[in-house]
Design a protein around this motif. Structure first.
Motif, PDB file in Angstrom:
ATOM      1  N   ILE A   5      17.131 -17.286   6.755  1.00 57.89           N
ATOM      2  CA  ILE A   5      16.695 -18.727   6.837  1.00 57.89           C
ATOM      3  C   ILE A   5      18.008 -19.209   7.642  1.00 57.89           C
ATOM      4  O   ILE A   5      17.843 -20.189   8.264  1.00 57.89           O
ATOM      5  N   LYS A   6      19.122 -18.920   7.271  1.00 60.64           N
ATOM      6  CA  LYS A   6      20.418 -19.475   7.629  1.00 60.64           C
ATOM      7  C   LYS A   6      20.586 -19.383   9.211  1.00 60.64           C
ATOM      8  O   LYS A   6      20.784 -20.287  10.096  1.00 60.64           O
ATOM      9  N   ASP A   7      20.120 -18.311   9.682  1.00 58.59           N
ATOM     10  CA  ASP A   7      20.134 -17.732  10.996  1.00 58.59           C
ATOM     11  C   ASP A   7      19.276 -18.806  11.804  1.00 58.59           C
ATOM     12  O   ASP A   7      19.596 -19.303  12.792  1.00 58.59           O
ATOM     13  N   ILE A   8      18.176 -18.838  11.341  1.00 58.29           N
ATOM     14  CA  ILE A   8      17.174 -19.559  11.993  1.00 58.29           C
ATOM     15  C   ILE A   8      17.625 -21.284  11.969  1.00 58.29           C
ATOM     16  O   ILE A   8      17.561 -21.828  13.138  1.00 58.29           O
ATOM     17  N   MET A  11      20.246 -21.578  14.810  1.00 58.86           N
ATOM     18  CA  MET A  11      19.663 -21.345  16.051  1.00 58.86           C
ATOM     19  C   MET A  11      18.756 -22.553  16.416  1.00 58.86           C
ATOM     20  O   MET A  11      18.741 -23.199  17.655  1.00 58.86           O
ATOM     21  N   ALA A  12      18.243 -23.347  15.480  1.00 61.50           N
ATOM     22  CA  ALA A  12      17.359 -24.345  15.761  1.00 61.50           C
ATOM     23  C   ALA A  12      18.458 -25.628  15.574  1.00 61.50           C
ATOM     24  O   ALA A  12      17.728 -26.841  15.860  1.00 61.50           O
ATOM     25  N   GLY A  13      19.343 -25.561  15.299  1.00 64.37           N
ATOM     26  CA  GLY A  13      20.427 -26.552  15.059  1.00 64.37           C
ATOM     27  C   GLY A  13      19.919 -27.617  13.845  1.00 64.37           C
ATOM     28  O   GLY A  13      20.285 -28.900  14.078  1.00 64.37           O
ATOM     29  N   VAL A  14      19.322 -27.173  13.142  1.00 61.14           N
ATOM     30  CA  VAL A  14      19.368 -27.845  11.709  1.00 61.14           C
ATOM     31  C   VAL A  14      19.582 -27.302  10.322  1.00 61.14           C
ATOM     32  O   VAL A  14      20.463 -26.302  10.411  1.00 61.14           O
ATOM     33  N   SER A  15      19.391 -27.934   9.338  1.00 58.15           N
ATOM     34  CA  SER A  15      19.738 -27.420   8.055  1.00 58.15           C
ATOM     35  C   SER A  15      18.874 -26.331   7.293  1.00 58.15           C
ATOM     36  O   SER A  15      17.663 -26.363   7.938  1.00 58.15           O
ATOM     37  N   VAL A  16      19.364 -25.579   6.587  1.00 60.83           N
ATOM     38  CA  VAL A  16      18.317 -24.402   5.962  1.00 60.83           C
ATOM     39  C   VAL A  16      17.370 -25.199   5.204  1.00 60.83           C
ATOM     40  O   VAL A  16      16.185 -24.681   5.274  1.00 60.83           O
ATOM     41  N   VAL A  19      14.435 -26.000   7.549  1.00 62.41           N
ATOM     42  CA  VAL A  19      13.446 -24.550   7.778  1.00 62.41           C
ATOM     43  C   VAL A  19      12.885 -24.580   6.687  1.00 62.41           C
ATOM     44  O   VAL A  19      11.565 -24.201   6.818  1.00 62.41           O
ATOM     45  N   SER A  20      13.335 -24.446   5.405  1.00 64.01           N
ATOM     46  CA  SER A  20      12.329 -24.084   4.214  1.00 64.01           C
ATOM     47  C   SER A  20      11.391 -25.050   4.301  1.00 64.01           C
ATOM     48  O   SER A  20      10.288 -24.734   3.865  1.00 64.01           O
ATOM     49  N   ARG A  21      11.605 -26.243   4.563  1.00 61.61           N
ATOM     50  CA  ARG A  21      10.468 -27.169   4.364  1.00 61.61           C
ATOM     51  C   ARG A  21       9.476 -27.118   5.411  1.00 61.61           C
ATOM     52  O   ARG A  21       8.409 -27.112   5.255  1.00 61.61           O
ATOM     53  N   VAL A  22       9.867 -26.612   6.603  1.00 65.29           N
ATOM     54  CA  VAL A  22       8.597 -26.341   7.695  1.00 65.29           C
ATOM     55  C   VAL A  22       7.912 -25.008   7.083  1.00 65.29           C
ATOM     56  O   VAL A  22       6.568 -25.151   7.209  1.00 65.29           O
ATOM     57  N   ILE A  23       8.581 -24.223   6.779  1.00 62.58           N
ATOM     58  CA  ILE A  23       8.081 -22.913   6.230  1.00 62.58           C
ATOM     59  C   ILE A  23       7.016 -23.162   4.924  1.00 62.58           C
ATOM     60  O   ILE A  23       6.021 -22.663   5.125  1.00 62.58           O
TER      61      ILE A  23
END
Lengths: 336, 336
Positions: A5-8, A11-16, A19-23
């Motif tokens: 999730i860190k990589d993502i 790459m997206a230029g946001v915080s982990v 990412v967790s929230r959209v997932i």
DNA sequence: CTGAAAGCGCTAACAA
DNA sequence: TTGTTAGCGCTTTCAG
């Protein structure tokens, strides 16, 4: 190297957390960020590690299934379980016990270790040990094929008593009086003992005598049925009708009788139990008790789900329907 | 509240790392400490959380198994897989695909998410999509029931061509010339197409004509076999021998023929494929090709293990043994 | 030989 | 709304 999730996030230029929230759709996220993240996830085909999630949520969406063996009967059971499980986002993890208590106990422990959310145990002889062990590792459990009300464990089973009694009454109605039985191993509480007891009781109720020589024990195999019939036929008198504790036994017995020159049902009527596919495929088609094994699977999984989610259950016990399937392996001597 | 390694450490008065060491035997530990820890573990029946361990080791000892359906055939497959898996400390996690490519693809992804160490896919039609997806999530894969050499994926299967050719030769040796076939769906590369092609080729080699009316397609069900035979019998000429793509089909066909008054094998010889239990249980006993399905399971699991452990494999492909089981459903017209 | 501490990949407070 | 951070329970360096 597998993506995290860190990589993502990078790459997206946001915080982990974003990412967790959209997932997980767990909290509102700005549309613009959501899109950016989703795009990266798409492109990289990222899939969050279920182990890490499970560690946090303390749940794996995994159901442990312990069965004596994968065979054509348990196949239906597994299908039923799997179907309900899949529909609810669960997967099942399998363990063959080979009917060995030692193995069952071990599997119970290993499943707890694996953090399964629940266990379905198809066993023929639940002991005090099983219960203690289960109480220790506090994993919801449903037993299939044996009544465990006394242990406070929910169970699903066929009624093994009534159907056999019904079979006896049916045979009597067809005019049979000299009735024998090939019964299963009596340690098997349900398919063995209960069916045997039902036969004895109903015969007594009908005040029909039983020739001890017409009572033979057999394992639940065609070979067992074949051999049981062999020993039965060694007597000078043979029954006019034979109740078998299972279709598999019945078919073994039927083949033996036919090999010895007996005609089924003219010389001897045979009734089975289970209604496996085979029952309608052999000739003459086997009269038997139909049990919806798949239904036992779905039912047990449903009950398990209920105890997992509600943390407490209402129905402790459940009988699955049965039905006498009258086919061609019983001869009517005279109507009564 | 479930116990953790921390609790154990506290109770034993040592550090968590010491506890970890005695659990895993990973490093030398003072006997006195070892005993203290082991005692606490015993008393509390502590079991380390497999999720946490998996997270670190990047391995779950879990094998994903994708099958179209749990039935009496796949039951053997699963048993084989399970046996080898258990012997090596693995468990299997099941997913029914219902022969739906969509479902198979989804299962592939979910298994990757669950961090399974490997996947066994029993499928009838592997597509380019499967391959791409697998390459993406880099999980070792073995395919059962289809040749996937072209995709660089190891597979296990029965030879479907040779045995059918052998069956034809056997029938010819028994004096048959008017031979028909009930074949399976041709999308099924192995059990469908290959067996069909083998029949056609061998008949051509023997310079035996095939009446198109003696060639009927059927699903792999008894009902399918029954209906196929019905349509076959509508012709004025019927074959003297019939090759069936599976035992299930053969038994359906046999029952239909018998219901129509034909005697097997006197009026028509029938040969099956698979040698399911049933084959030796029906009368006349079915002459068929024996395939050791369980062996396919053990073999595929062995190959999977090999690719997991060695990270590269030697045997990409594997045929499982077969054997012509001559029983009673073929009549010898004359020896050649 | 032992313990403290970092970190596996993720979620969920907690601040900002 | 977003990012930072503290864990989930365990293993494994790294000092001591």
């Amino acid at each position: 190297m597998k993506l995290t999730i860190k990589d993502i996030a990078k790459m997206a230029g946001v915080s982990v957390s974003s990412v967790s929230r959209v997932i997980n759709n767990s909290k509102p996220v700005n549309d613009e960020i959501r899109e950016r993240v989703e795009k990266v996830i798409q492109e990289t085909n990222f899939r969050p590690n279920a182990l890490a999630r499970g560690l946090i949520h303390k749940s794996t969406n995994l159901i442990g299934v312990i069965i004596p063996q994968v065979n054509s009967v348990s196949a239906h059971l597994i299908n039923g379980i799997e179907e309900v499980a899949a529909r609810n986002g669960y997967h099942i993890i399998l363990s063959n016990s080979g009917s060995d208590t030692e193995q069952e106990l071990k599997a119970l422990d290993i499943f707890a270790e694996r953090q399964v959310d629940g266990i379905i145990l198809s066993s023929v002889d639940i002991t005090e040990q099983h219960v203690q062990q289960m109480n220790r590792n506090k994993v919801p459990l449903v037993v299939v094929g044996q009544k465990t009300t006394e242990y406070g464990i929910p169970w699903v089973d066929v009624d093994n008593y009534q159907p056999v009694a019904e079979v006896v009454r049916y045979l009597v109605r067809c005019g049979h009086e000299r009735i024998g039985m090939i019964y299963g191993p009596l340690q098997d509480q349900s398919a063995g003992l209960s069916r045997y007891q039902a036969f004895l009781d109903e015969m007594a109720r009908k005040q029909l005598p039983i020739d001890p020589a017409h009572l033979v024990e057999s394992r639940f195999t065609t070979k067992g049925g074949y051999e049981a019939m062999e020993s039965l036929l060694r007597n000078e008198s043979v029954p006019t009708a034979l109740v078998c504790a299972s279709d598999i036994i019945a078919i073994g017995a039927k083949n033996c009788a036919e090999d010895r020159g007996y005609l089924i049902p003219e010389d001897m009527s045979i009734v089975g139990f289970d209604d496996i596919e085979l029952a309608a495929l052999v000739r003459p088609q086997l009269t038997t008790v139909q049990v919806n094994i798949e239904r036992m699977g779905t039912r047990s999984m449903e009950i398990l789900l209920q105890t997992i989610e509600e943390q407490q259950l209402h129905t402790m016990e459940h009988y699955v329907d049965y039905r006498l399937m009258v086919r061609d392996s019983v001869k009517t001597i005279r109507k009564r």
